[in-house]
Design an enzyme around this catalytic site. Structure first.
Site, PDB file in Angstrom:
ATOM      1  NE  ARG A  64      -7.332  -8.596   0.706  1.00 24.46           N
ATOM      2  CZ  ARG A  64      -6.927  -7.894  -0.338  1.00 24.46           C
ATOM      3  NH1 ARG A  64      -5.914  -7.057  -0.209  1.00 24.46           N
ATOM      4  NH2 ARG A  64      -7.533  -8.007  -1.500  1.00 24.46           N
ATOM      5  CE  LYS A  87      -4.235  -2.158   1.478  1.00 23.87           C
ATOM      6  NZ  LYS A  87      -5.236  -2.438   2.503  1.00 23.87           N
TER       7      LYS A  87
HETATM    8  N1  HH2 Z   1      -7.281  -4.188   0.972  1.00 21.26           N
HETATM    9  C1  HH2 Z   1      -7.615  -4.227  -0.327  1.00 21.26           C
HETATM   10  C2  HH2 Z   1      -8.713  -4.981  -0.756  1.00 21.26           C
HETATM   11  N2  HH2 Z   1      -9.422  -5.717   0.112  1.00 21.26           N
HETATM   12  N3  HH2 Z   1      -9.798  -6.476   2.315  1.00 21.26           N
HETATM   13  C3  HH2 Z   1      -9.486  -6.458   3.612  1.00 21.26           C
HETATM   14  N4  HH2 Z   1     -10.188  -7.201   4.479  1.00 21.26           N
HETATM   15  N5  HH2 Z   1      -8.443  -5.708   4.093  1.00 21.26           N
HETATM   16  C4  HH2 Z   1      -7.680  -4.936   3.267  1.00 21.26           C
HETATM   17  O1  HH2 Z   1      -6.757  -4.253   3.757  1.00 21.26           O
HETATM   18  C5  HH2 Z   1      -7.989  -4.924   1.860  1.00 21.26           C
HETATM   19  C6  HH2 Z   1      -9.085  -5.722   1.420  1.00 21.26           C
HETATM   20  C7  HH2 Z   1      -6.832  -3.432  -1.320  1.00 21.26           C
HETATM   21  O2  HH2 Z   1      -5.809  -4.196  -1.895  1.00 21.26           O
HETATM   22  P1  HH2 Z   1      -5.845  -4.963  -3.306  1.00 21.26           P
HETATM   23  O3  HH2 Z   1      -6.957  -5.959  -3.336  1.00 21.26           O
HETATM   24  O4  HH2 Z   1      -4.514  -5.529  -3.571  1.00 21.26           O
HETATM   25  O5  HH2 Z   1      -6.059  -3.856  -4.395  1.00 21.26           O
HETATM   26  P2  HH2 Z   1      -7.308  -3.396  -5.261  1.00 21.26           P
HETATM   27  O6  HH2 Z   1      -8.354  -2.948  -4.298  1.00 21.26           O
HETATM   28  O7  HH2 Z   1      -6.767  -2.297  -6.123  1.00 21.26           O
HETATM   29  O8  HH2 Z   1      -7.790  -4.583  -6.049  1.00 21.26           O
END
Ligand code: HH2
Length: 270
Positions: free
Chosen positions: A236, A196
């Site tokens: 995660r 992040k």
């Molecule tokens: N962060 C993201 C998405 N889902 N769910 C939980 N429970 N906690 C988190 O910190 C979290 C989440 C964001 O990351 P990512 O899925 O890699 O990116 P994007 O939202 O751009 O797909």
């Protein structure tokens, strides 16, 4: 929890796993490397992300969930009721809910539920996030949502402070620092810091430009390790093997069993 984004635009792995076969192969690979859960998402929630239609999200995630479900525990990362229900029908057993509102789906279908805190919505959440007391507000919100879910009959309720979701770097750091207080509530805690932007900001220092997400592995593993030491039950991550290695080292240290030690050249120890 290994991240599997079946999207063209996720902030780190966007476009890499939009193809169904590549997505399934990556999910299986993360499981082989030690992920206990593979978190399948079909809509990016990065700051500024535009929403995706229900039809499109269903088409992205359902085949991938179905293909992985016999091999590893699958969670569905969605804010849409219909997508959560379809993913559960396809074999997902955990609803990862950044909107913290889908507990009725978990209650009706007998699966687990993750309540994550977010201020605002992805499109605008990073414009000017403000709190009186970020730790008290986030913890209070999560306690309230968890109570509602437990009362509705959800057996497995996780809480997640939502690092980067309507939060400045200072808010994120305060939440990480105070993680042990969330842990003492007794609910399992999930934390997602992986790749992040705040990690890039911290590494760049005051006034510096955050480096790209590809440069944030060290910060991701450092903060995941901190979260595990602070009592989080799951992290995660995009980089499963590095996180599993860190978890193993932290686990052995916590149990008082000496972990693997680096080789030391005789007489050269400082
Ligand atoms: N962060 C993201 C998405 N889902 N769910 C939980 N429970 N906690 C988190 O910190 C979290 C989440 C964001 O990351 P990512 O899925 O890699 O990116 P994007 O939202 O751009 O797909």
């Amino acid at each position: 929890m290994g991240v599997l984004n079946v999207t063209p635009d996720s902030f780190y792995d966007g476009g890499l796993f939009l193809d169904e076969q590549r997505a399934v192969a990556h999910g299986l690979d993360m499981a082989r490397h030690g992920a206990d859960v593979v978190d399948v998402g079909g809509e990016s929630s990065r700051p500024g992300a535009e929403p995706v239609s229900e039809r499109e999200e269903l088409a992205r995630v359902v085949p991938v969930v179905a293909a992985l479900a016999g091999h590893v525990r699958v969670s569905i990362d969605t804010v849409k009721r219909a997508v959560a229900e379809a993913a559960v029908d396809a074999g997902a057993t955990l609803v990862n809910d950044i909107s913290a509102s889908l507990w009725p789906v978990a209650a009706e279908s007998g699966v687990g539920w993750v309540a994550m805190h977010m201020q605002g919505a992805p499109r605008t959440m990073q414009h000017d996030p403000r709190y009186g007391d970020v730790v008290a507000e986030v913890h209070g919100f999560l306690r309230d949502r968890a109570r509602r879910a437990l009362e509705a009959g959800v057996d497995e309720v996780w809480v997640d402070p939502g690092i980067g979701f309507g939060k400045t770097s200072e808010h994120n750091l305060a939440l990480l620092l105070h993680l042990p207080e969330l842990v003492t509530d007794g609910l399992p805690v999930l934390v997602g810091t992986s790749r992040k932007t705040f990690l890039g900001r911290l590494a760049a220092g005051p006034g510096g430009e955050p480096g790209p997400a590809t440069d944030r592995l060290a910060g991701s593993i450092a903060t995941a390790t901190w979260a595990m030491l602070a009592g989080a039950s799951m992290v995660r991550v995009h980089d499963v093997s590095s996180a599993v290695e860190a978890a193993t080292l932290v686990g052995t240290t916590r149990l008082g069993v000496p972990g693997p030690r680096p080789a030391v050249r005789s007489g050269a120890e400082s």
